[in-house]
Scaffold this motif. Structure first.
Motif, PDB file in Angstrom:
ATOM      1  N   TYR A 145     131.162  -4.255  50.718  1.00 55.20           N
ATOM      2  CA  TYR A 145     132.184  -3.874  49.739  1.00 55.20           C
ATOM      3  C   TYR A 145     132.977  -5.099  49.259  1.00 55.20           C
ATOM      4  O   TYR A 145     134.207  -5.062  49.176  1.00 55.20           O
ATOM      5  CB  TYR A 145     133.124  -2.823  50.315  1.00 55.20           C
ATOM      6  N   ARG A 164     128.542  -4.342  46.393  1.00 58.36           N
ATOM      7  CA  ARG A 164     128.659  -3.404  47.520  1.00 58.36           C
ATOM      8  C   ARG A 164     127.986  -3.928  48.789  1.00 58.36           C
ATOM      9  O   ARG A 164     128.482  -3.734  49.896  1.00 58.36           O
ATOM     10  CB  ARG A 164     128.044  -2.054  47.126  1.00 58.36           C
ATOM     11  N   TRP A 203     137.300   0.093  47.809  1.00 58.24           N
ATOM     12  CA  TRP A 203     136.219   0.021  46.823  1.00 58.24           C
ATOM     13  C   TRP A 203     136.279   1.194  45.849  1.00 58.24           C
ATOM     14  O   TRP A 203     136.013   1.035  44.656  1.00 58.24           O
ATOM     15  CB  TRP A 203     134.877   0.004  47.556  1.00 58.24           C
TER      16      TRP A 203
END
Length: 297
Positions: A241, A228, A279
Motif C-alpha cells: 500500500y 498497492r 489506502w
C-alpha cells in the motif's frame, strides 16, 4: 651483455615510475561504478528483484521520484498478504522482561513517567510510588500491553497518546484545515490521520517516521504515485500500500513492528491494517502535511 650498472639504473627508473603513480589509481580499479539512478522504493521485475547490489540504488529517501514498473491489472487489484499481528509488547528494564502482574514494582522509572502520571491524573513527581504502579499496571492490563509490570514504557505512553488523539487528533492545532483532503503526519506525537475541513475521515493511527540521519521531510506535499504491491529494490523488501508523497518517501505498511527504538529510513511506516485503511481514503493528488520532529532514534 648488460653491465651491472645498466641493470641497476633500469630498476631505479622502474621504481620511480611506480612511485609516481597515485595510490588512488590502483584503488580505483576495484571501486564500484557510479551509482545508478535507482532509489528507495524503486521497483524492478520480479525476476531481477534483489539482484542489484545496494550501492546501485542511491541513498535512502532521495528527493528524486522512484522508478516504478507498471503493475498489471491483476497485481494492482490483489491485496498484499496479511502480516502477523503487531503484538503490544512494551520496552521495560531488563530485569522486568519476564515480570507478571503479581510481581511487586521495583520503583524504576523511565523517560515517560511524568507524562504517564499526568495522563492518569496521578501526582506528577517522576517517581514511581506503589499507587503509580497499581494505576499503570491496571491500564496495561486493560489495553493488553505486556508485560504489565507497572513500568511507564514507550508503548504504554504511546497508547495513552493515541487514545487522547482519537477524541481530539489535532490538539496543536498544527495540521491546517482545508476544504479538500489532507493527510496529517505529526512526527512529534507519531500519529497520522486524514481530515477534510473540520472532520476527521480516518485515524488517527500510530506510525513510525524517519530516524536520525534519515528524517522524514516536513512541509506540504502531494501524493503523486500509489502502488498497492510495491517492492523496494534497495532493501529487497515489500512496501504494501505504498503512497509516495516526497521523492522516495511514502506511506506504506511493514511486516513487523512499528514500535522500535530507531525510526524508518524516511518513510511513514504503518501497521498493515492501518495502511490498508489509509489506502481506501486517499487518492493520487491528495495533499500531505508533515510537521514536528521525532524525538530519540
Amino acid at each position: 651483455m648488460m653491465s651491472r650498472r645498466s641493470v641497476c639504473r633500469g630498476i631505479a627508473v622502474l621504481l620511480a615510475v611506480v612511485a609516481a603513480v597515485p595510490v588512488g589509481t590502483v584503488a580505483a580499479v576495484s571501486a564500484p561504478p557510479v551509482p545508478a539512478s535507482g532509489s528507495v522504493g524503486a521497483s524492478a521485475p520480479a525476476a531481477v528483484r534483489g539482484s542489484r547490489p545496494p550501492w546501485q540504488d542511491g541513498n535512502p529517501g532521495p528527493v528524486r521520484p522512484p522508478a516504478v514498473d507498471t503493475p498489471t491489472a491483476g497485481e494492482d487489484a490483489r491485496d498484499p498478504r496479511d502480516a502477523p499481528a503487531d503484538e503490544p509488547v512494551d520496552y521495560v528494564p531488563f530485569g522486568d522482561a519476564g515480570a507478571r502482574p503479581a510481581v511487586a514494582c521495583g520503583g524504576r522509572t523511565g523517560r515517560y513517567q511524568r507524562r504517564v502520571e499526568r495522563w492518569l491524573k496521578l501526582r506528577v513527581d517522576g517517581k514511581q510510588s506503589a499507587a503509580d504502579c497499581r494505576a499503570i499496571r491496571a491500564f496495561q492490563i486493560k489495553q493488553g500491553i505486556e508485560p504489565a509490570s507497572g513500568f511507564a514504557g514507550p508503548l504504554t505512553w504511546a497508547r495513552m497518546r493515541l487514545l487522547s488523539a482519537r477524541s481530539a487528533p489535532d490538539a496543536s492545532p498544527a495540521c491546517p484545515a482545508r476544504s479538500y483532503r489532507v493527510a496529517c503526519v505529526d512526527l512529534t506525537r507519531r500519529l497520522t490521520w486524514v481530515q477534510q475541513g473540520g472532520k476527521v475521515l480516518y485515524g488517527p493511527v500510530p506510525m513510525r517516521s524517519g530516524g536520525a540521519g534519515h528524517r522524514t521531510r516536513t512541509g506540504w506535499f502531494t501524493i503523486y504515485l500509489r502502488h498497492r504491491n510495491h517492492w523496494s529494490t534497495l532493501y529487497n523488501t515489500p512496501m504494501p500500500y505504498a503512497q509516495f508523497f516526497s521523492g522516495g518517501q511514502a506511506f506504506h505498511a511493514i511486516h513487523g513492528s512499528i514500535r522500535t527504538v530507531g525510526g524508518s529510513m524516511g518513510c511513514v511506516n504503518l501497521r498493515l491494517t492501518d495502511a490498508r485503511g489509509l489506502w481506501k481514503v486517499l487518492r493520487t493528488g491528495d495533499r500531505v502535511y508533515v510537521w514536528g520532529r521525532r524525538s530519540g532514534g
